[in-house]
Design a protein around this motif. Structure first.
Motif, PDB file in Angstrom:
ATOM      1  N   GLY A   1       0.927  -1.302   0.030  1.00 22.01           N
ATOM      2  CA  GLY A   1       0.075   0.104  -0.068  1.00 22.01           C
ATOM      3  C   GLY A   1       0.858   1.177  -0.178  1.00 22.01           C
ATOM      4  O   GLY A   1       1.941   1.412  -0.713  1.00 22.01           O
ATOM      5  N   GLU A   2       0.577   2.014   0.857  1.00 25.77           N
ATOM      6  CA  GLU A   2       1.403   3.251   1.138  1.00 25.77           C
ATOM      7  C   GLU A   2       2.200   3.284   2.281  1.00 25.77           C
ATOM      8  O   GLU A   2       2.976   4.385   2.665  1.00 25.77           O
ATOM      9  N   ALA A   3       2.142   2.294   2.935  1.00 24.78           N
ATOM     10  CA  ALA A   3       2.718   1.980   4.342  1.00 24.78           C
ATOM     11  C   ALA A   3       4.367   1.880   4.154  1.00 24.78           C
ATOM     12  O   ALA A   3       4.813   1.053   3.125  1.00 24.78           O
ATOM     13  N   SER A   4       5.108   2.068   5.234  1.00 20.37           N
ATOM     14  CA  SER A   4       6.590   1.793   5.264  1.00 20.37           C
ATOM     15  C   SER A   4       6.586   0.250   5.606  1.00 20.37           C
ATOM     16  O   SER A   4       5.969  -0.002   6.918  1.00 20.37           O
ATOM     17  N   PRO A   5       7.478  -0.604   4.899  1.00 19.04           N
ATOM     18  CA  PRO A   5       7.533  -1.947   5.612  1.00 19.04           C
ATOM     19  C   PRO A   5       8.180  -2.062   6.945  1.00 19.04           C
ATOM     20  O   PRO A   5       7.887  -3.194   7.804  1.00 19.04           O
ATOM     21  N   GLY A   6       9.016  -1.074   7.340  1.00 16.24           N
ATOM     22  CA  GLY A   6       9.559  -1.200   8.317  1.00 16.24           C
ATOM     23  C   GLY A   6      10.723  -2.182   8.568  1.00 16.24           C
ATOM     24  O   GLY A   6      11.676  -1.999   7.785  1.00 16.24           O
ATOM     25  N   HIS A   7      10.692  -3.144   9.486  1.00 17.21           N
ATOM     26  CA  HIS A   7      11.595  -4.134   9.302  1.00 17.21           C
ATOM     27  C   HIS A   7      11.332  -5.345   8.444  1.00 17.21           C
ATOM     28  O   HIS A   7      10.282  -5.679   8.400  1.00 17.21           O
ATOM     29  N   VAL A   8      12.176  -5.445   7.534  1.00 15.39           N
ATOM     30  CA  VAL A   8      12.007  -6.471   6.277  1.00 15.39           C
ATOM     31  C   VAL A   8      13.024  -7.876   6.515  1.00 15.39           C
ATOM     32  O   VAL A   8      14.229  -7.486   6.294  1.00 15.39           O
ATOM     33  N   ALA A   9      12.596  -9.015   6.686  1.00 16.54           N
ATOM     34  CA  ALA A   9      13.422 -10.129   6.647  1.00 16.54           C
ATOM     35  C   ALA A   9      13.349 -10.874   5.409  1.00 16.54           C
ATOM     36  O   ALA A   9      12.432 -11.050   4.783  1.00 16.54           O
ATOM     37  N   ILE A  10      14.689 -11.044   5.004  1.00 13.98           N
ATOM     38  CA  ILE A  10      14.888 -12.068   3.905  1.00 13.98           C
ATOM     39  C   ILE A  10      15.436 -13.479   4.176  1.00 13.98           C
ATOM     40  O   ILE A  10      16.273 -13.605   4.933  1.00 13.98           O
ATOM     41  N   ASP A  11      14.708 -14.388   3.263  1.00 12.83           N
ATOM     42  CA  ASP A  11      15.295 -15.658   3.595  1.00 12.83           C
ATOM     43  C   ASP A  11      14.735 -16.576   2.532  1.00 12.83           C
ATOM     44  O   ASP A  11      13.706 -16.329   1.815  1.00 12.83           O
ATOM     45  N   GLY A  12      15.519 -17.818   2.332  1.00 16.90           N
ATOM     46  CA  GLY A  12      14.975 -18.651   1.254  1.00 16.90           C
ATOM     47  C   GLY A  12      14.519 -19.763   1.897  1.00 16.90           C
ATOM     48  O   GLY A  12      14.435 -20.161   2.964  1.00 16.90           O
ATOM     49  N   LYS A  13      13.477 -20.412   0.986  1.00 12.14           N
ATOM     50  CA  LYS A  13      12.800 -21.921   1.363  1.00 12.14           C
ATOM     51  C   LYS A  13      12.722 -22.411  -0.103  1.00 12.14           C
ATOM     52  O   LYS A  13      12.449 -22.006  -1.304  1.00 12.14           O
ATOM     53  N   ARG A  14      12.986 -23.957   0.229  1.00 11.32           N
ATOM     54  CA  ARG A  14      12.933 -24.766  -0.908  1.00 11.32           C
ATOM     55  C   ARG A  14      11.644 -25.417  -0.945  1.00 11.32           C
ATOM     56  O   ARG A  14      11.166 -26.254   0.273  1.00 11.32           O
ATOM     57  N   LEU A  15      10.828 -25.736  -1.933  1.00 12.18           N
ATOM     58  CA  LEU A  15       9.699 -26.350  -2.011  1.00 12.18           C
ATOM     59  C   LEU A  15       9.830 -27.767  -2.432  1.00 12.18           C
ATOM     60  O   LEU A  15       9.793 -28.037  -3.491  1.00 12.18           O
ATOM     61  N   ARG A  16       9.722 -28.390  -1.343  1.00  7.78           N
ATOM     62  CA  ARG A  16      10.337 -29.843  -1.373  1.00  7.78           C
ATOM     63  C   ARG A  16       9.225 -30.793  -2.132  1.00  7.78           C
ATOM     64  O   ARG A  16       9.649 -31.680  -2.901  1.00  7.78           O
ATOM     65  N   GLY A  17       7.764 -30.574  -2.274  1.00  6.02           N
ATOM     66  CA  GLY A  17       7.066 -31.158  -2.919  1.00  6.02           C
ATOM     67  C   GLY A  17       7.192 -30.983  -4.664  1.00  6.02           C
ATOM     68  O   GLY A  17       6.648 -31.524  -5.202  1.00  6.02           O
ATOM     69  N   SER A  18       7.916 -29.938  -4.950  1.00  4.63           N
ATOM     70  CA  SER A  18       8.127 -29.572  -6.431  1.00  4.63           C
ATOM     71  C   SER A  18       9.346 -30.479  -6.788  1.00  4.63           C
ATOM     72  O   SER A  18       9.495 -30.364  -8.116  1.00  4.63           O
ATOM     73  N   ALA A  19       9.924 -31.098  -6.108  1.00  6.53           N
ATOM     74  CA  ALA A  19      11.299 -31.905  -6.559  1.00  6.53           C
ATOM     75  C   ALA A  19      10.948 -32.902  -7.393  1.00  6.53           C
ATOM     76  O   ALA A  19       9.716 -33.502  -7.378  1.00  6.53           O
ATOM     77  N   THR A  20      11.672 -33.194  -8.298  1.00  2.00           N
ATOM     78  CA  THR A  20      11.618 -34.465  -9.253  1.00  2.00           C
ATOM     79  C   THR A  20      12.743 -35.227  -9.286  1.00  2.00           C
ATOM     80  O   THR A  20      13.795 -34.755  -8.702  1.00  2.00           O
ATOM     81  N   ALA A  21      12.945 -36.274  -9.919  1.00  3.52           N
ATOM     82  CA  ALA A  21      14.141 -37.087 -10.348  1.00  3.52           C
ATOM     83  C   ALA A  21      15.182 -36.353 -10.597  1.00  3.52           C
ATOM     84  O   ALA A  21      16.528 -36.613 -10.480  1.00  3.52           O
ATOM     85  N   GLN A  22      15.100 -35.453 -11.388  1.00  3.89           N
ATOM     86  CA  GLN A  22      16.024 -34.625 -12.048  1.00  3.89           C
ATOM     87  C   GLN A  22      16.262 -33.421 -11.307  1.00  3.89           C
ATOM     88  O   GLN A  22      17.416 -32.507 -11.760  1.00  3.89           O
ATOM     89  N   ALA A  23      15.338 -32.804 -10.492  1.00  2.33           N
ATOM     90  CA  ALA A  23      15.679 -31.261  -9.833  1.00  2.33           C
ATOM     91  C   ALA A  23      15.283 -31.651  -8.639  1.00  2.33           C
ATOM     92  O   ALA A  23      14.236 -32.410  -8.072  1.00  2.33           O
TER      93      ALA A  23
END
Length: 378
Positions: free
Chosen positions: A102-124
């Motif tokens: 919106g028009e608000a300041s996010p203030g504190h923003v945390a960045i972090d990664g996550k792997r979607l394990r359900g999307s894994a295949t035999a090749q990836a």
């Protein structure tokens, strides 16, 4: 929700702004209407494409007409699969991020990664996403897919350049303690607070030396501006003590390499569980000056960073059952993750706890549609 959060666009308007690149014959159903149904289904606890289709099939003809669909039922599953695989996910993430901010300041923003394990295949190994989460705004303000040939550092540089950084404090784990990332944040008018570990050995050693000598026999005295704070928590048979010490003594020494650095910290965590004591010591670097953030504020910021894990990633894993979703083709994994993020933000902004919200919208199908459409704002 934070009273400072305001909106210039509704969620429906945000969905309507996503470009429609489908072929002419594929546009018999308005894109925004299909996106609305998908998010509403997520509000009701559905976790994947098939769940969205089954939920949408139970919408009445009147409800479908109210959201712009002139047909008697939603599209077939194959249409949804193709839609999610080929959707302009960059535009979708941008639109949803704009809506969260919106028009608000996010203030504190945390960045972090996550792997979607359900999307894994035999090749990836599965889709890997990097998210920027604002606890103040109760949502993800930016998210992108980490390229298989890249890493979270490269993705963070790209993601940060898409965010409004002025007045924002970015926090992250040690992997993000990189000179280029710090420079991007400072150049954008923001601040940072990053953990320092073994991936930056020289910086780690410099900070450690500020708080204790390497040799017990060395002459050493604490920095004259040393501040510290300590918290003690007791719960479930566990006693946890957190202590943070901070100084500005290294700012001048480190600033040629680390843009904007103002303070360095030592954080000590002591845990006693069933009589067994463990002690962990980590270091941190921040561009926040002592006048803007003392020891108490920095310790609170360090703890608040884990909100992205507790309020987002853990909830998506457990409550949204994200890792059980098997979609892996095209953009589908990221698109569905974006819908989950949006559903969680809506639930919290409407005043529900997550599970309570899922249960409510599972029982009240029309209320889920109305929440996304924006007819109900209480």
């Amino acid at each position: 929700m934070d009273s400072s959060v305001t909106h210039t666009i509704s969620l429906w308007d945000a969905l309507a702004s996503v470009p429609d690149h489908r072929r002419a014959e594929g546009k018999r159903y308005p894109l925004a209407s299909l996106l609305l149904i998908a998010i509403a289904a997520m509000l009701a606890g559905r976790r994947d494409q098939l769940g969205i289709v089954r939920w949408g099939r139970r919408l009445s003809r009147e409800t479908l007409q109210a959201i712009g669909i002139g047909r008697d039922r939603v599209p077939a599953p194959s249409v949804w699969c193709e839609l999610f695989q080929e959707l302009d996910v960059t535009a979708l993430e941008q639109a949803l991020g704009d809506w969260v901010r919106g028009e608000a300041s996010p203030g504190h923003v945390a960045i972090d990664g996550k792997r979607l394990r359900g999307s894994a295949t035999a090749q990836a190994p599965g889709t890997h996403l990097l998210a920027a989460f604002s606890a103040r705004l109760q949502g993800v303000i930016g998210q992108l897919r980490v390229d298989p040939d890249a890493n979270e550092i490269t993705a963070a540089l790209i993601l940060l350049k898409t965010l409004p950084l002025a007045g924002v404090t970015i926090t992250g784990d040690a992997i993000f303690t990189q000179r280029a990332i710090c420079k991007v944040i400072i150049d954008g008018g923001g601040d940072y607070f990053f953990t320092v570990k073994g991936n930056q050995p020289t910086l780690q050693a410099d900070i450690a030396q500020a708080f204790r000598p390497f040799s017990p026999s060395a002459v050493w005295s604490p920095p004259p501006d040393l501040q510290f704070t300590e918290t003690i928590e007791k719960s479930h048979g566990r006693i946890e003590t957190r202590r943070l010490e901070t100084t500005s003594a290294l700012a001048g020494y480190l600033s040629p390499l680390w843009s904007g650095v103002a303070q360095v910290c030592r954080i000590t965590r002591e845990r006693i569980v069933r009589g067994k004591k463990t002690i962990e010591t980590v270091y941190a670097i921040t561009s926040l000056t002592a006048a803007r953030a003392g020891a108490e504020q920095l310790l609170a910021l360090s703890r608040a960073h884990w909100g992205i894990e507790n309020c987002l990633h853990y909830v998506r894993d457990v409550s949204c059952r994200e890792d059980q979703a098997r979609a892996h083709a095209g953009h589908a994994p990221e698109v569905l993750a974006a819908f989950r993020n949006t559903a969680l933000t809506l639930i919290r902004r409407l005043g529900y706890k997550v599970v309570e919200g899922f249960e409510h919208f599972a029982e009240h199908r029309l209320a889920a549609v109305e929440a996304v459409r924006g007819w109900r704002t209480e």
